[in-house]
Scaffold this motif. Structure first.
Motif, PDB file in Angstrom:
ATOM      1  N   TRP A 122      84.870 -55.508  27.991  1.00  0.00           N
ATOM      2  CA  TRP A 122      85.901 -55.358  29.078  1.00  0.00           C
ATOM      3  C   TRP A 122      86.211 -54.053  29.425  1.00  0.00           C
ATOM      4  CZ3 TRP A 122      85.051 -59.365  32.130  1.00  0.00           C
ATOM      5  CH2 TRP A 122      84.958 -60.734  31.301  1.00  0.00           C
ATOM      6  N   THR A 123      86.643 -53.275  28.361  1.00  0.00           N
ATOM      7  CA  THR A 123      86.723 -51.774  28.745  1.00  0.00           C
ATOM      8  C   THR A 123      85.588 -51.073  29.345  1.00  0.00           C
ATOM      9  OG1 THR A 123      88.658 -51.796  26.818  1.00  0.00           O
ATOM     10  CG2 THR A 123      87.863 -49.632  27.708  1.00  0.00           C
ATOM     11  N   VAL A 124      84.387 -51.143  28.794  1.00  0.00           N
ATOM     12  CA  VAL A 124      83.328 -50.918  29.267  1.00  0.00           C
ATOM     13  C   VAL A 124      82.917 -51.330  30.643  1.00  0.00           C
ATOM     14  CG1 VAL A 124      80.722 -50.550  29.034  1.00  0.00           C
ATOM     15  CG2 VAL A 124      82.455 -50.535  26.935  1.00  0.00           C
ATOM     16  N   ILE A 125      83.128 -52.515  30.830  1.00  0.00           N
ATOM     17  CA  ILE A 125      83.032 -53.117  32.374  1.00  0.00           C
ATOM     18  C   ILE A 125      83.940 -52.273  33.242  1.00  0.00           C
ATOM     19  CG2 ILE A 125      83.185 -54.860  33.946  1.00  0.00           C
ATOM     20  CD1 ILE A 125      82.191 -56.727  31.430  1.00  0.00           C
ATOM     21  N   LEU A 126      85.245 -52.257  32.867  1.00  0.00           N
ATOM     22  CA  LEU A 126      86.254 -51.503  33.905  1.00  0.00           C
ATOM     23  C   LEU A 126      85.925 -49.980  33.904  1.00  0.00           C
ATOM     24  CD1 LEU A 126      89.134 -51.596  35.128  1.00  0.00           C
ATOM     25  CD2 LEU A 126      90.147 -51.306  33.152  1.00  0.00           C
ATOM     26  N   ALA A 127      85.356 -49.331  32.795  1.00  0.00           N
ATOM     27  CA  ALA A 127      85.312 -48.058  33.009  1.00  0.00           C
ATOM     28  C   ALA A 127      84.044 -47.818  33.935  1.00  0.00           C
ATOM     29  CB  ALA A 127      84.987 -47.326  31.569  1.00  0.00           C
ATOM     30  N   ILE A 128      83.010 -48.593  33.898  1.00  0.00           N
ATOM     31  CA  ILE A 128      81.981 -48.329  34.807  1.00  0.00           C
ATOM     32  C   ILE A 128      82.146 -48.693  36.345  1.00  0.00           C
ATOM     33  CG2 ILE A 128      79.554 -48.889  35.200  1.00  0.00           C
ATOM     34  CD1 ILE A 128      79.215 -49.538  32.339  1.00  0.00           C
ATOM     35  N   GLY A 129      82.853 -49.780  36.216  1.00  0.00           N
ATOM     36  CA  GLY A 129      83.150 -50.228  37.630  1.00  0.00           C
ATOM     37  C   GLY A 129      84.268 -49.422  38.644  1.00  0.00           C
ATOM     38  N   VAL A 130      85.130 -48.662  37.699  1.00  0.00           N
ATOM     39  CA  VAL A 130      86.087 -47.813  38.208  1.00  0.00           C
ATOM     40  C   VAL A 130      85.298 -46.329  38.782  1.00  0.00           C
ATOM     41  CG1 VAL A 130      88.233 -46.340  38.020  1.00  0.00           C
ATOM     42  CG2 VAL A 130      87.993 -48.918  37.355  1.00  0.00           C
ATOM     43  N   ALA A 131      84.506 -46.066  37.655  1.00  0.00           N
ATOM     44  CA  ALA A 131      84.056 -44.815  37.928  1.00  0.00           C
ATOM     45  C   ALA A 131      82.771 -44.657  39.058  1.00  0.00           C
ATOM     46  CB  ALA A 131      83.160 -44.238  36.869  1.00  0.00           C
ATOM     47  N   SER A 132      82.304 -45.849  39.376  1.00  0.00           N
ATOM     48  CA  SER A 132      80.970 -46.078  40.283  1.00  0.00           C
ATOM     49  C   SER A 132      81.077 -46.433  41.647  1.00  0.00           C
ATOM     50  CB  SER A 132      79.886 -46.460  39.345  1.00  0.00           C
ATOM     51  OG  SER A 132      80.171 -47.720  39.202  1.00  0.00           O
ATOM     52  N   TRP A 133      82.344 -46.630  42.157  1.00  0.00           N
ATOM     53  CA  TRP A 133      82.500 -47.263  43.394  1.00  0.00           C
ATOM     54  C   TRP A 133      82.662 -46.525  44.684  1.00  0.00           C
ATOM     55  CZ3 TRP A 133      86.564 -45.661  46.403  1.00  0.00           C
ATOM     56  CH2 TRP A 133      87.597 -44.832  45.580  1.00  0.00           C
ATOM     57  N   PRO A 134      82.644 -45.097  44.452  1.00  0.00           N
ATOM     58  CA  PRO A 134      82.962 -44.281  45.781  1.00  0.00           C
ATOM     59  C   PRO A 134      81.470 -44.199  46.683  1.00  0.00           C
ATOM     60  CG  PRO A 134      83.764 -43.086  43.956  1.00  0.00           C
ATOM     61  CD  PRO A 134      82.808 -44.177  43.349  1.00  0.00           C
ATOM     62  N   THR A 135      80.459 -44.368  46.220  1.00  0.00           N
ATOM     63  CA  THR A 135      78.944 -44.099  46.822  1.00  0.00           C
ATOM     64  C   THR A 135      79.037 -45.549  47.866  1.00  0.00           C
ATOM     65  OG1 THR A 135      77.913 -42.909  45.273  1.00  0.00           O
ATOM     66  CG2 THR A 135      76.712 -44.279  46.857  1.00  0.00           C
TER      67      THR A 135
END
Length: 304
Positions: free
Chosen positions: A162-175
């Motif tokens: 869940w940490t990996v999912i959160l990290a990827i989701g928070v880091a890749s939304w701006p586009t």
């Protein structure tokens, strides 16, 4: 003058019929893209193998204390992809790793697109200083390398899926936020939005009933393209030792191979299967995403 009252449920049935017709048109257009069909077939096969992993290879394949083979055995009839440093069959680990890699990719992409869609619609709808603040925050995340941000989050938080999912989701939304905001501005300029506002439609009504359906095609295409990036990022985090050590993933298999010295000792069968699997899944999602994008936006003129 007499009026005819529509039968009960008539509007609902009509809406359902229109949705079914829309889905049928989408599928007819999608089928004309051979690359998209190849990607979809590949994803269906990989997903089926991942779901059937407990039946195909058993649930004890991850057990390091009762491994059936010897350490780092080369491929053979008994172990088609060889074994790892604990003697576990790599074929079984590959199938179990598909479950985690696909799940992380799907959930992380969904989280990223959900955040980006919310920010983009709100910024595009309200405008003014509020939109400016949201876009400056988006720009800050946009200039920050997403992988670096994901590594920081995965390092600070506990090591779990869940940490990996959160990290990827928070880091890749701006586009996604940038694209959705631009599409929202285009939708808001249409006459039916003005009519909805004139008839008393509030902000929530306009955004959810009129703007959101207008940006869904873009969101769908962005999701399919983002899944492959999420899977690659998950593999990178796991390779760097920032994944969940209690589960098997393709990136984790590459990390184990590196720690076992597979690169220097020439044990290619330990490195090749997870690496090829990551590349194939990323390619399949990319093919599907390009096909979806071409169907929803025929002006792109993507080759079939």
């Amino acid at each position: 003058m007499t009026t005819t009252t529509p039968p009960s449920g008539g509007a609902t049935a009509l809406a359902r019929a229109r949705r079914r017709a829309s889905v049928a048109r989408f599928w007819r257009s999608y089928r004309s893209h051979r690359a998209g069909l190849v990607g979809l077939a590949g994803l269906a096969l990989i997903a089926l193998l991942a779901l059937l992993a407990p039946l195909l290879v058993g649930s004890d394949v991850q057990n390091v204390t009762d491994a059936p083979g010897g350490p780092l055995e080369s491929p053979s009839a008994e172990f088609p992809l060889g074994t790892d440093q604990f003697g576990r069959p790599l074929l079984g680990l590959l199938l179990w790793g598909a479950r985690i890699s696909l799940a992380v990719g799907l959930l992380a992409a969904a989280l990223s697109v959900a955040i980006g869609t919310l920010v983009g619609i709100v910024a595009g709808h309200y405008g003014g200083w509020f939109s400016t603040v949201l876009m400056r925050i988006t720009d800050w995340f946009l200039v920050m390398p997403s992988l670096v941000l994901a590594i920081v989050l995965a390092t600070v938080l506990s090591h779990s899926v869940w940490t990996v999912i959160l990290a990827i989701g928070v880091a890749s939304w701006p586009t996604t936020a940038r694209l959705v905001r631009a599409q929202t501005l285009a939708v808001e300029s249409r006459p039916y939005i003005e009519r909805a506002k004139a008839l008393g439609g509030g902000h929530a009504h306009v955004m959810t009933r009129h703007v959101l359906p207008g940006v869904v095609p873009l969101v769908l295409a962005q999701t399919t393209l983002g899944i492959s990036n999420a899977i690659l990022t998950e593999a990178t985090l796991a390779f760097l030792g920032l994944g969940d050590p209690t589960v098997v993933s393709w990136g984790g298999m590459l990390q184990d191979a590196r720690e076992a010295g597979a690169v220097s000792s020439g044990h290619w069968w330990y490195l090749a299967p997870p690496g090829i699997a990551i590349a194939l899944v990323a390619l399949a999602f990319t093919l599907c995403g390009r096909a979806v994008e071409a169907v929803l936006n025929p002006k792109l003129g993507v080759a079939k």
